[in-house]
Design an enzyme around this catalytic site. Structure first.
Site, PDB file in Angstrom:
ATOM      1  CG  ASN A   1      42.939 -96.684  45.679  1.00 22.57           C
ATOM      2  OD1 ASN A   1      43.832 -97.511  45.850  1.00 22.57           O
ATOM      3  ND2 ASN A   1      41.668 -96.971  45.876  1.00 22.57           N
TER       4      ASN A   1
ATOM      5  CB  CYS B   1      42.640-101.846  48.058  1.00 22.16           C
ATOM      6  SG  CYS B   1      42.201-101.095  46.495  1.00 22.16           S
TER       7      CYS B   1
ATOM      8  CG  HIS C   1      43.683 -98.858  50.680  1.00 21.20           C
ATOM      9  ND1 HIS C   1      44.667 -98.767  49.720  1.00 21.20           N
ATOM     10  CD2 HIS C   1      42.502 -98.820  50.011  1.00 21.20           C
ATOM     11  CE1 HIS C   1      44.096 -98.695  48.529  1.00 21.20           C
ATOM     12  NE2 HIS C   1      42.785 -98.714  48.683  1.00 21.20           N
TER      13      HIS C   1
HETATM   14  N1  ACO Z   1      33.970 -84.688  39.215  1.00 24.48           N
HETATM   15  C1  ACO Z   1      32.840 -84.007  39.364  1.00 24.48           C
HETATM   16  N2  ACO Z   1      31.685 -84.579  39.707  1.00 24.48           N
HETATM   17  C2  ACO Z   1      31.691 -85.909  39.929  1.00 24.48           C
HETATM   18  C3  ACO Z   1      32.851 -86.682  39.789  1.00 24.48           C
HETATM   19  C4  ACO Z   1      34.024 -86.031  39.411  1.00 24.48           C
HETATM   20  N3  ACO Z   1      35.195 -86.660  39.242  1.00 24.48           N
HETATM   21  N4  ACO Z   1      32.542 -87.964  40.065  1.00 24.48           N
HETATM   22  C5  ACO Z   1      31.256 -88.014  40.391  1.00 24.48           C
HETATM   23  N5  ACO Z   1      30.730 -86.770  40.301  1.00 24.48           N
HETATM   24  C6  ACO Z   1      29.379 -86.333  40.552  1.00 24.48           C
HETATM   25  C7  ACO Z   1      28.374 -87.457  40.479  1.00 24.48           C
HETATM   26  O1  ACO Z   1      28.006 -87.661  39.131  1.00 24.48           O
HETATM   27  C8  ACO Z   1      27.248 -86.901  41.315  1.00 24.48           C
HETATM   28  O2  ACO Z   1      26.516 -86.003  40.534  1.00 24.48           O
HETATM   29  P1  ACO Z   1      24.917 -85.976  40.598  1.00 24.48           P
HETATM   30  O3  ACO Z   1      24.599 -85.667  42.034  1.00 24.48           O
HETATM   31  O4  ACO Z   1      24.584 -84.883  39.659  1.00 24.48           O
HETATM   32  O5  ACO Z   1      24.487 -87.341  40.185  1.00 24.48           O
HETATM   33  C9  ACO Z   1      27.949 -86.079  42.374  1.00 24.48           C
HETATM   34  O6  ACO Z   1      29.286 -85.843  41.887  1.00 24.48           O
HETATM   35  C10 ACO Z   1      28.056 -86.752  43.730  1.00 24.48           C
HETATM   36  O7  ACO Z   1      28.512 -88.048  43.551  1.00 24.48           O
HETATM   37  P2  ACO Z   1      28.654 -88.985  44.786  1.00 24.48           P
HETATM   38  O8  ACO Z   1      28.928 -90.345  44.288  1.00 24.48           O
HETATM   39  O9  ACO Z   1      27.523 -88.788  45.758  1.00 24.48           O
HETATM   40  O10 ACO Z   1      29.963 -88.405  45.476  1.00 24.48           O
HETATM   41  P3  ACO Z   1      30.620 -88.888  46.813  1.00 24.48           P
HETATM   42  O11 ACO Z   1      30.624 -87.784  47.766  1.00 24.48           O
HETATM   43  O12 ACO Z   1      30.069 -90.204  47.272  1.00 24.48           O
HETATM   44  O13 ACO Z   1      32.102 -89.160  46.344  1.00 24.48           O
HETATM   45  C11 ACO Z   1      33.522 -90.968  45.710  1.00 24.48           C
HETATM   46  C12 ACO Z   1      32.350 -90.109  45.325  1.00 24.48           C
HETATM   47  C13 ACO Z   1      34.734 -90.102  45.894  1.00 24.48           C
HETATM   48  C14 ACO Z   1      33.803 -91.966  44.581  1.00 24.48           C
HETATM   49  C15 ACO Z   1      33.192 -91.707  47.013  1.00 24.48           C
HETATM   50  O14 ACO Z   1      31.944 -92.365  46.886  1.00 24.48           O
HETATM   51  C16 ACO Z   1      34.236 -92.716  47.376  1.00 24.48           C
HETATM   52  O15 ACO Z   1      35.348 -92.387  47.703  1.00 24.48           O
HETATM   53  N6  ACO Z   1      33.883 -94.021  47.410  1.00 24.48           N
HETATM   54  C17 ACO Z   1      34.841 -95.065  47.730  1.00 24.48           C
HETATM   55  C18 ACO Z   1      35.606 -95.371  46.508  1.00 24.48           C
HETATM   56  C19 ACO Z   1      36.874 -96.144  46.773  1.00 24.48           C
HETATM   57  O16 ACO Z   1      37.592 -95.881  47.703  1.00 24.48           O
HETATM   58  N7  ACO Z   1      37.163 -97.104  45.894  1.00 24.48           N
HETATM   59  C20 ACO Z   1      38.381 -97.806  45.920  1.00 24.48           C
HETATM   60  C21 ACO Z   1      38.257 -99.070  46.652  1.00 24.48           C
HETATM   61  S1  ACO Z   1      39.767 -99.886  46.850  1.00 24.48           S
HETATM   62  C22 ACO Z   1      40.007-101.118  45.661  1.00 24.48           C
HETATM   63  O17 ACO Z   1      39.992-102.296  45.956  1.00 24.48           O
HETATM   64  C23 ACO Z   1      40.261-100.764  44.249  1.00 24.48           C
END
Ligand code: ACO
Length: 386
Positions: free
Chosen positions: A298, A129, A268
């Site tokens: 993204n 990214c 980004h």
């Molecule tokens: N819908 C519903 N529930 C979900 C979903 C979904 N789509 N995805 C995860 N959950 C659940 C999980 O299973 C978890 O459940 P549990 O507590 O029962 O285990 C709960 O939601 C909370 O999950 P978290 O991972 O704590 O959620 P968080 O608030 O951290 O948000 C997210 C997750 C959005 C992925 C966040 O961690 C994030 O944005 N991380 C960065 C990711 C990113 O930007 N990646 C791209 C990088 S760029 C590149 O180079 C490609």
């Protein structure tokens, strides 16, 4: 025995008082839209969860035959039209992508063919990214070293083909699209400082291998064949919030400016919460941060050039404005650059002259087989007439 040196000369070929500036811009996104409500039908998720955790409402999905190369070529053709130049006025084509059409040839070479360019050097660059910031820096270095006058810098992705559509923690995040700019060498007056001079002012690039396997696609030639994205979301979130603010601050300081002297930040587009964190950490108001992730999700290396193109079209950049882009991504990489805009935004209207049917990737007959729309999405998109 005397020390042997192979090729090259000592000293710098850098041309004094030369920087670069953006003279063309453009983007292309697929027509097919996948909403959060659509995703509710294929994984256990909700519009409410996705919107509150990420800010994403919908994303675009490439149809069969639509690829990083085809979208990148169209974005690039628009950027050339906006700059008012021809394909053969370009000396270099760099494509940042983590979803190239092939491992070989490069996406850049396919785009070169589609544009009808006969002279440009062309290659792909892999920095996930952060790829667009890296590609911009490489093109800037090429032009300020005197190796050419103009470069096409492109970010293009078909992430829908690299997403596991059964994994709700990643599939809600990503989308497809491409953006491009024309970067041109610009000679500036000797001694003209960053406080007033146009064009590119500074960069900050970094890479942190400790995150190499926190966000990755195993499939390659050396190791494994799994072509789907794996992500430790929580670790990536922490890295993103820590690095985005630090990298943006470093680039702004290196430009000799303060955040108050920056008119627009184009981050980004990964997660609105990460962007809001950057806003607080560098005391930069959200109103001056450009956001497209609600519409496109993204799009990795394409997210900044798409946002830049939309920012100009939306009247958010006018001559004299300073903008800072900042990205993080797989690697873990990060990158930022600061530029003073000096192009006439009205030139954007020239992109309408590009006829998409004339920009085609040349494929071997019976050779390359277009990747199908992922089965999990096909029925959904077909039902919407896509
Ligand atoms: N819908 C519903 N529930 C979900 C979903 C979904 N789509 N995805 C995860 N959950 C659940 C999980 O299973 C978890 O459940 P549990 O507590 O029962 O285990 C709960 O939601 C909370 O999950 P978290 O991972 O704590 O959620 P968080 O608030 O951290 O948000 C997210 C997750 C959005 C992925 C966040 O961690 C994030 O944005 N991380 C960065 C990711 C990113 O930007 N990646 C791209 C990088 S760029 C590149 O180079 C490609």
């Amino acid at each position: 025995m005397s020390e042997q040196r192979i090729g090259g000369t000592t000293g710098s070929a850098q041309i004094p008082n030369r920087t670069t500036h953006i003279t063309g811009w453009g983007h292309e996104v697929p027509a097919a839209t996948l909403t959060n409500a659509d995703l509710e039908k294929i994984v256990e998720t909700s519009d409410e969860w996705i919107t509150t955790r990420t800010g994403i409402r919908e994303r675009r999905i490439a149809s069969k035959g639509e690829t990083a190369a085809s979208m990148g070529a169209l974005a690039a053709a628009r950027a050339l039209a906006v700059a008012g130049i021809k394909a053969d006025d370009v000396d270099l084509i760099v494509v940042a992508t983590l979803t190239p059409d092939h491992l070989m040839p490069s996406t850049a070479v396919l785009i070169k063919g589609a544009l009808g360019s006969t002279r440009a050097a062309a290659f792909d660059l892999s920095a996930a990214c952060s790829g667009f910031a890296y590609a911009y820096a490489v093109a800037h270095g090429f032009l300020t070293a005197g190796l050419g006058q103009r470069a096409l810098v492109i970010g293009a992705e078909t992430l829908s083909r690299a997403v596991d559509w059964t994994d709700r923690s990643t599939c809600v995040l990503f989308g497809d699209g491409a953006g491009a700019i024309v970067l041109e060498a610009l000679d500036i007056e000797a001694g003209q400082g960053a406080a007033s001079r146009p064009g590119t002012l500074s960069f900050e690039l970094s890479a942190d291998p400790s995150g190499a396997y926190a966000l990755w696609i195993p499939g390659g030639v050396g190791e494994g064949a799994d072509p789907l994205i794996k992500m430790d979301g929580a670790t990536t979130y922490v890295y993103a919030t820590r690095t985005m603010a630090a990298v943006a601050t470093a680039a702004i300081e290196r430009a000799g400016l303060t955040p108050a002297q920056v008119d627009l930040v184009i981050p980004h587009q990964a997660n609105i919460r990460i962007i809001e964190h950057v806003s607080k950490a560098i005391s930069f108001p959200m109103e001056k941060i450009f956001v497209t992730l609600d519409k496109y999700g993204n799009t990795s290396a394409a997210s900044i050039p798409i946002a830049l193109s939309e920012a100009v079209a939306g009247g958010r950049l006018k001559p004299g404005d300073v903008f800072c882009t900042v990205a993080f991504g797989g690697g873990y990489t990060s990158g930022a650059f600061v530029t003073r805009w000096d192009a006439d935004p009205a030139h954007g209207a020239r992109a309408a002259a590009v006829d998409p049917s004339t920009i085609k990737i040349k494929r071997p007959e019976g050779g390359a087989k277009a990747a199908e729309v992922p089965a999990a999405l096909k029925a959904l998109l077909d039902a919407k007439g896509r």
